[in-house]
Structure formats: structure tokens, C-alpha cells
Design a protein around this motif. Structure first.
Motif, short mmCIF file in Angstrom:
data_model
loop_
_atom_site.label_atom_id
_atom_site.label_comp_id
_atom_site.label_asym_id
_atom_site.label_seq_id
_atom_site.Cartn_x
_atom_site.Cartn_y
_atom_site.Cartn_z
N GLU A 88 0.84 -1.23 0.00
CA GLU A 88 -0.01 0.11 -0.13
C GLU A 88 0.69 1.27 -0.01
N ASP A 89 2.10 1.10 0.21
CA ASP A 89 2.97 2.34 0.09
C ASP A 89 3.16 2.54 -1.35
N THR A 90 2.88 1.82 -2.33
CA THR A 90 3.18 1.91 -3.86
C THR A 90 2.46 3.28 -4.12
N ALA A 91 3.22 4.25 -4.80
CA ALA A 91 2.70 5.44 -5.29
C ALA A 91 3.73 6.11 -5.99
N LEU A 92 3.52 7.45 -6.44
CA LEU A 92 4.45 8.30 -7.09
C LEU A 92 4.63 9.28 -5.74
N TYR A 93 5.85 9.41 -5.60
CA TYR A 93 6.32 10.33 -4.37
C TYR A 93 6.86 11.55 -4.74
N TYR A 94 6.40 12.70 -4.28
CA TYR A 94 6.76 14.14 -4.71
C TYR A 94 7.30 14.86 -3.45
N CYS A 95 8.31 15.78 -3.63
CA CYS A 95 8.67 16.56 -2.43
C CYS A 95 7.88 17.96 -2.80
N ALA A 96 7.90 18.89 -1.86
CA ALA A 96 7.10 19.96 -2.05
C ALA A 96 7.48 20.97 -0.83
N ARG A 97 6.93 22.22 -1.16
CA ARG A 97 7.40 23.36 -0.31
C ARG A 97 5.97 23.48 0.55
N VAL A 98 5.86 23.51 2.01
CA VAL A 98 4.80 23.81 2.82
C VAL A 98 4.50 25.29 2.80
N THR A 99 3.24 25.63 2.47
CA THR A 99 3.00 26.89 2.31
C THR A 99 1.85 27.49 3.33
N PHE A 100 1.42 26.38 4.20
CA PHE A 100 0.49 26.75 5.38
C PHE A 100 0.45 25.56 6.21
N SER A 101 0.35 25.84 7.37
CA SER A 101 0.23 24.43 8.31
C SER A 101 -0.55 24.72 9.55
N ARG A 102 -1.17 24.01 10.20
CA ARG A 102 -1.57 24.17 11.50
C ARG A 102 -1.99 22.73 12.11
N THR A 103 -1.95 22.97 13.28
CA THR A 103 -2.18 21.55 14.37
C THR A 103 -3.25 21.80 15.11
N LEU A 104 -4.17 20.91 14.92
CA LEU A 104 -5.25 20.70 15.77
C LEU A 104 -5.52 19.53 16.40
N GLY A 105 -5.78 19.66 17.57
CA GLY A 105 -6.19 18.39 18.38
C GLY A 105 -5.10 17.44 18.21
N GLY A 106 -3.71 17.80 17.91
CA GLY A 106 -2.49 16.98 17.95
C GLY A 106 -2.39 16.48 16.34
N THR A 107 -3.21 16.79 15.42
CA THR A 107 -3.38 16.42 14.12
C THR A 107 -2.66 17.49 13.41
N TYR A 108 -1.92 17.27 12.21
CA TYR A 108 -1.12 18.27 11.54
C TYR A 108 -1.77 18.45 10.16
N TYR A 109 -2.21 19.64 9.79
CA TYR A 109 -2.75 20.02 8.45
C TYR A 109 -1.87 20.90 7.55
N PRO A 110 -1.34 20.21 6.67
CA PRO A 110 -0.51 20.89 5.79
C PRO A 110 -1.07 21.33 4.53
#
Length: 125
Positions: A88-110
Motif C-alpha cells: 500500500e506504499d506503492t505510489a508516485l512520491y513528490y517533495c514540495a514546499r509547505v505553504t501553510f500548516s496548522r495543528t489541531l488536536g494533535g493532528t497536522y494539516y499542511p
């Protein structure tokens, strides 16, 4: 930013791969960075992110404990060490720049931008 990913390939379940992402075009050390993957027929999924100075890292629950993100600001390079790979890790992997992020209830949202062309990871026996 311009990103060039490398290091993908085909590996058996339980195997390991190390992805690299070479960056150019901006000041690498100023930005949080992220690995994102997209499997066939599915939407993009963020995998792991790292703060600009490498002092904080974030992982999706699906890869926590198996993947390790790191960066070398002197070499303008981002890495993703992937162990105990699963089909299930099979995929096309990309790197990118984070433009905005927040952490709510311990969960990271980028949010992110400037994805590279990607490198294919296939996990299969």
C-alpha cells in the motif's frame, strides 16, 4: 522552488528505499518541506513534513514508525528513509514546499506547493 526527486524503484514487501529531493531556486533553509504521494486512482496524501531547521517532524499515521524524514540544508536536499515497506506504499512520491500548516488536536494539516516531477515507488513480491 524547483524540486527533483530520486531514489524510487521496485522493492519487495519489508524492504527499504531512501528517497532524495534536490532543491533549487530559493533559499532552502527558509522553508518547511513535505513529502506527498499519490497512488493510482487516489488523491494525493501527505506522508511526512519537516520544519525549516529540521527541529520538528510530522508523519501520517500510515507511515509513522516506518518512515523517517530528514534534510541537509547545506546540500539543499530533503530525504525520506522508508523501511518495512508495504504494497500500500506503492505510489508516485513528490517533495514540495509547505505553504501553510496548522495543528489541531494533535493532528497536522499542511498545505503545499511547488511539487517536483515525482519518483515512483513500487512495493510488490
Amino acid at each position: 522552488f524547483q524540486f527533483v526527486e530520486s531514489g524510487g524503484g521496485m522493492v519487495q514487501p519489508g524492504g527499504s528505499l531512501r528517497l532524495s529531493c534536490a532543491a533549487s531556486g530559493s533559499t532552502f533553509s527558509n522553508y518547511d518541506l513535505i513529502w506527498v504521494r499519490q497512488a493510482p486512482g487516489k488523491g494525493p496524501e501527505w506522508v511526512s513534513a519537516i520544519a525549516s531547521n529540521g527541529g520538528r517532524t510530522y508523519y501520517a499515521w500510515s507511515v509513522k514508525g516506518r518512515f523517517t524524514i530528514s534534510r541537509d540544508n547545506a546540500k539543499n536536499t530533503l530525504y525520506l528513509q522508508m523501511n518495512a515497506l508495504k504494497p500500500e506504499d506503492t505510489a508516485l512520491y513528490y517533495c514540495a514546499r509547505v505553504t501553510f500548516s496548522r495543528t489541531l488536536g494533535g493532528t497536522y494539516y499542511p498545505e503545499y506547493d511547488d511539487l517536483g516531477q515525482g519518483t515512483q515507488v513500487t512495493v510488490s513480491s
